[in-house]
Design a protein around this motif. Structure first.
Motif, PDB file in Angstrom:
ATOM      1  N   GLY A 125      -2.673  -7.223   8.244  1.00 49.89           N
ATOM      2  CA  GLY A 125      -2.056  -6.306   7.284  1.00 49.89           C
ATOM      3  C   GLY A 125      -0.555  -6.508   7.137  1.00 49.89           C
ATOM      4  O   GLY A 125       0.032  -7.462   7.650  1.00 49.89           O
ATOM      5  N   ASP A 126       0.087  -5.587   6.446  1.00 51.83           N
ATOM      6  CA  ASP A 126       1.490  -5.697   6.047  1.00 51.83           C
ATOM      7  C   ASP A 126       2.418  -5.790   7.260  1.00 51.83           C
ATOM      8  O   ASP A 126       2.459  -4.880   8.093  1.00 51.83           O
ATOM      9  CB  ASP A 126       1.890  -4.472   5.216  1.00 51.83           C
ATOM     10  N   VAL A 127       3.201  -6.877   7.330  1.00 55.31           N
ATOM     11  CA  VAL A 127       4.073  -7.123   8.477  1.00 55.31           C
ATOM     12  C   VAL A 127       5.425  -6.421   8.309  1.00 55.31           C
ATOM     13  O   VAL A 127       5.971  -5.864   9.262  1.00 55.31           O
ATOM     14  CB  VAL A 127       4.283  -8.642   8.685  1.00 55.31           C
ATOM     15  N   HIS A 128       6.008  -6.465   7.124  1.00 50.25           N
ATOM     16  CA  HIS A 128       7.287  -5.797   6.816  1.00 50.25           C
ATOM     17  C   HIS A 128       8.362  -6.041   7.881  1.00 50.25           C
ATOM     18  O   HIS A 128       8.931  -5.109   8.454  1.00 50.25           O
ATOM     19  CB  HIS A 128       7.081  -4.300   6.614  1.00 50.25           C
ATOM     20  N   GLY A 129       8.632  -7.307   8.153  1.00 52.22           N
ATOM     21  CA  GLY A 129       9.737  -7.632   9.044  1.00 52.22           C
ATOM     22  C   GLY A 129       9.489  -7.404  10.516  1.00 52.22           C
ATOM     23  O   GLY A 129      10.422  -7.511  11.318  1.00 52.22           O
ATOM     24  N   CYS A 130       8.248  -7.116  10.906  1.00 54.41           N
ATOM     25  CA  CYS A 130       7.948  -6.812  12.308  1.00 54.41           C
ATOM     26  C   CYS A 130       7.500  -8.092  13.016  1.00 54.41           C
ATOM     27  O   CYS A 130       6.311  -8.300  13.307  1.00 54.41           O
ATOM     28  CB  CYS A 130       6.889  -5.721  12.398  1.00 54.41           C
ATOM     29  N   HIS A 131       8.468  -8.940  13.321  1.00 58.72           N
ATOM     30  CA  HIS A 131       8.191 -10.246  13.903  1.00 58.72           C
ATOM     31  C   HIS A 131       7.565 -10.148  15.287  1.00 58.72           C
ATOM     32  O   HIS A 131       6.602 -10.866  15.606  1.00 58.72           O
ATOM     33  CB  HIS A 131       9.501 -11.047  13.971  1.00 58.72           C
ATOM     34  N   ALA A 162      -5.516   4.920  10.536  1.00 57.83           N
ATOM     35  CA  ALA A 162      -6.482   4.030  11.184  1.00 57.83           C
ATOM     36  C   ALA A 162      -7.379   3.447  10.091  1.00 57.83           C
ATOM     37  O   ALA A 162      -7.836   4.183   9.212  1.00 57.83           O
ATOM     38  CB  ALA A 162      -7.319   4.793  12.198  1.00 57.83           C
ATOM     39  N   PRO A 163      -7.627   2.145  10.116  1.00 53.56           N
ATOM     40  CA  PRO A 163      -8.517   1.550   9.110  1.00 53.56           C
ATOM     41  C   PRO A 163      -9.915   2.153   9.191  1.00 53.56           C
ATOM     42  O   PRO A 163     -10.523   2.202  10.273  1.00 53.56           O
ATOM     43  CB  PRO A 163      -8.533   0.066   9.491  1.00 53.56           C
ATOM     44  N   THR A 164     -10.398   2.644   8.083  1.00 53.62           N
ATOM     45  CA  THR A 164     -11.721   3.265   8.009  1.00 53.62           C
ATOM     46  C   THR A 164     -12.419   2.774   6.757  1.00 53.62           C
ATOM     47  O   THR A 164     -11.833   2.812   5.664  1.00 53.62           O
ATOM     48  CB  THR A 164     -11.606   4.804   7.956  1.00 53.62           C
ATOM     49  N   LEU A 165     -13.643   2.334   6.901  1.00 52.84           N
ATOM     50  CA  LEU A 165     -14.378   1.810   5.757  1.00 52.84           C
ATOM     51  C   LEU A 165     -14.578   2.908   4.720  1.00 52.84           C
ATOM     52  O   LEU A 165     -15.028   4.012   5.033  1.00 52.84           O
ATOM     53  CB  LEU A 165     -15.726   1.267   6.226  1.00 52.84           C
ATOM     54  N   ASP A 166     -14.216   2.606   3.481  1.00 51.92           N
ATOM     55  CA  ASP A 166     -14.394   3.523   2.351  1.00 51.92           C
ATOM     56  C   ASP A 166     -15.192   2.770   1.303  1.00 51.92           C
ATOM     57  O   ASP A 166     -14.654   1.908   0.610  1.00 51.92           O
ATOM     58  CB  ASP A 166     -13.032   3.937   1.787  1.00 51.92           C
ATOM     59  N   GLY A 167     -16.495   3.068   1.196  1.00 51.47           N
ATOM     60  CA  GLY A 167     -17.330   2.275   0.318  1.00 51.47           C
ATOM     61  C   GLY A 167     -17.336   0.837   0.793  1.00 51.47           C
ATOM     62  O   GLY A 167     -17.680   0.540   1.940  1.00 51.47           O
ATOM     63  N   ARG A 168     -16.874  -0.062  -0.084  1.00 53.05           N
ATOM     64  CA  ARG A 168     -16.837  -1.481   0.297  1.00 53.05           C
ATOM     65  C   ARG A 168     -15.397  -1.988   0.386  1.00 53.05           C
ATOM     66  O   ARG A 168     -15.139  -3.161   0.150  1.00 53.05           O
ATOM     67  CB  ARG A 168     -17.647  -2.313  -0.698  1.00 53.05           C
ATOM     68  N   ARG A 169     -14.472  -1.101   0.717  1.00 50.01           N
ATOM     69  CA  ARG A 169     -13.092  -1.540   0.911  1.00 50.01           C
ATOM     70  C   ARG A 169     -12.619  -1.120   2.289  1.00 50.01           C
ATOM     71  O   ARG A 169     -13.047  -0.089   2.832  1.00 50.01           O
ATOM     72  CB  ARG A 169     -12.159  -0.975  -0.168  1.00 50.01           C
ATOM     73  N   LEU A 170     -11.712  -1.930   2.848  1.00 48.59           N
ATOM     74  CA  LEU A 170     -11.101  -1.589   4.128  1.00 48.59           C
ATOM     75  C   LEU A 170      -9.618  -1.881   4.042  1.00 48.59           C
ATOM     76  O   LEU A 170      -9.211  -3.018   3.798  1.00 48.59           O
ATOM     77  CB  LEU A 170     -11.728  -2.403   5.271  1.00 48.59           C
ATOM     78  N   ASP A 171      -8.818  -0.847   4.234  1.00 51.97           N
ATOM     79  CA  ASP A 171      -7.353  -0.932   4.207  1.00 51.97           C
ATOM     80  C   ASP A 171      -6.875  -1.104   5.643  1.00 51.97           C
ATOM     81  O   ASP A 171      -7.139  -0.250   6.495  1.00 51.97           O
ATOM     82  CB  ASP A 171      -6.807   0.359   3.590  1.00 51.97           C
ATOM     83  N   ILE A 172      -6.148  -2.210   5.913  1.00 56.70           N
ATOM     84  CA  ILE A 172      -5.707  -2.472   7.292  1.00 56.70           C
ATOM     85  C   ILE A 172      -4.183  -2.420   7.441  1.00 56.70           C
ATOM     86  O   ILE A 172      -3.631  -2.961   8.400  1.00 56.70           O
ATOM     87  CB  ILE A 172      -6.266  -3.802   7.827  1.00 56.70           C
ATOM     88  N   ASP A 173      -3.497  -1.747   6.507  1.00 56.14           N
ATOM     89  CA  ASP A 173      -2.049  -1.557   6.638  1.00 56.14           C
ATOM     90  C   ASP A 173      -1.784  -0.317   7.484  1.00 56.14           C
ATOM     91  O   ASP A 173      -1.911   0.809   7.000  1.00 56.14           O
ATOM     92  CB  ASP A 173      -1.400  -1.408   5.265  1.00 56.14           C
ATOM     93  N   THR A 174      -1.430  -0.521   8.741  1.00 52.63           N
ATOM     94  CA  THR A 174      -1.166   0.609   9.645  1.00 52.63           C
ATOM     95  C   THR A 174       0.334   0.858   9.823  1.00 52.63           C
ATOM     96  O   THR A 174       0.764   1.415  10.837  1.00 52.63           O
ATOM     97  CB  THR A 174      -1.855   0.389  11.006  1.00 52.63           C
ATOM     98  N   GLY A 175       1.133   0.466   8.813  1.00 50.02           N
ATOM     99  CA  GLY A 175       2.550   0.832   8.786  1.00 50.02           C
ATOM    100  C   GLY A 175       3.341   0.321   9.966  1.00 50.02           C
ATOM    101  O   GLY A 175       4.060   1.085  10.622  1.00 50.02           O
TER     102      GLY A 175
END
Length: 237
Positions: free
Chosen positions: A12-18, A200-213
């Motif tokens: 998911g989104d890294v946003h500068g978090c090396h 927390a990533p949770t399945l919604d239908g057939r999509r999964l969002d894994i951006d945990t900020g």
């Protein structure tokens, strides 16, 4: 993309978090040792802005991937915003407010000091543009917006319902939210994406969002897919 006999790790989104990215990659390397076949990391975009180490993240992604793995980097809306600013299509103020300020700090530039020296002038913009290596800009310009297989779509934000994948608008792939979320149960493939922060990533239908900020939580998340089965990995576990 043919995912048969392949292990995929979407990040998911890294946003500068090396540091979080390095920690997660180490866990992926260990996890991947139990599998045969090709192993590939798919980065879901938004490598820059907001977090402290955008430059280091881009340097890292331009270098070879962890041993034994391949890597595909997708583009996110924050990479596109940077390119729009560099090309003169987005104002400096808009980009700085979007997270560009933290990105410039990572390149050793204090935009407020520049603006106090030069004012809101083209000279300040020129100095800012000089600070970002051409190799980084070239890398960001080459990034694809989506990777697909027969069963999966990997994309930064999501897809517009009812539109064939080959006809999707890049603006939707990088920015869509509500229309995509509302159609989650009608999708014909599994869609793995970021862009919208979730606890927390949770399945919604057939999509999964894994951006945990990661830039807020210190928690960068990956989804490992083997066949039809998925497992979450975290930089913090």
């Amino acid at each position: 993309m043919d995912m048969r006999d392949m292990v995929v790790y979407a990040i998911g989104d890294v946003h500068g978090c090396h540091d979080e990215l390095r920690a997660l990659e180490q866990k992926i390397q260990i996890d991947a040792q139990r599998f045969r076949g090709r192993k590939i990391i798919i980065m879901l975009g938004d490598y820059i802005d907001r977090g402290p180490h955008s430059r280091r993240v881009i340097d890292h992604l331009m270098a070879p991937p962890p041993k034994g793995l391949q890597r595909i980097c997708l583009v996110g809306n924050h990479e596109v915003a940077l390119l729009l600013y560099l090309d003169g299509h987005l104002s400096r103020e808009t980009w700085l407010g979007y997270g560009g300020r933290e990105t410039l700090f990572s390149y050793g530039v204090d935009p407020d000091r520049l603006i106090s020296l030069y004012g809101s002038s083209e000279q300040a913009d020129a100095r800012i543009r000089e600070a970002i290596p051409a190799s980084h800009v070239d890398f960001l310009r080459t990034l694809p917006a989506m990777v697909c297989s027969d069963q999966f779509v990997f994309v930064h934000a999501g897809i517009r319902p009812g539109i064939a994948l080959e006809a999707q608008d890049e603006g939707d792939l990088l920015n869509i939210r509500e229309e995509f979320f509302q159609a989650a149960h009608r999708l014909d493939r599994w869609v793995v994406h970021g862009h919208t922060i979730v606890d927390a990533p949770t399945l919604d239908g057939r999509r999964l969002d894994i951006d945990t900020g990661a830039f807020q939580t210190g928690r960068l998340t990956a989804l490992r897919i083997v066949g039809k089965y998925g497992r979450l990995l975290s930089s913090q576990d």
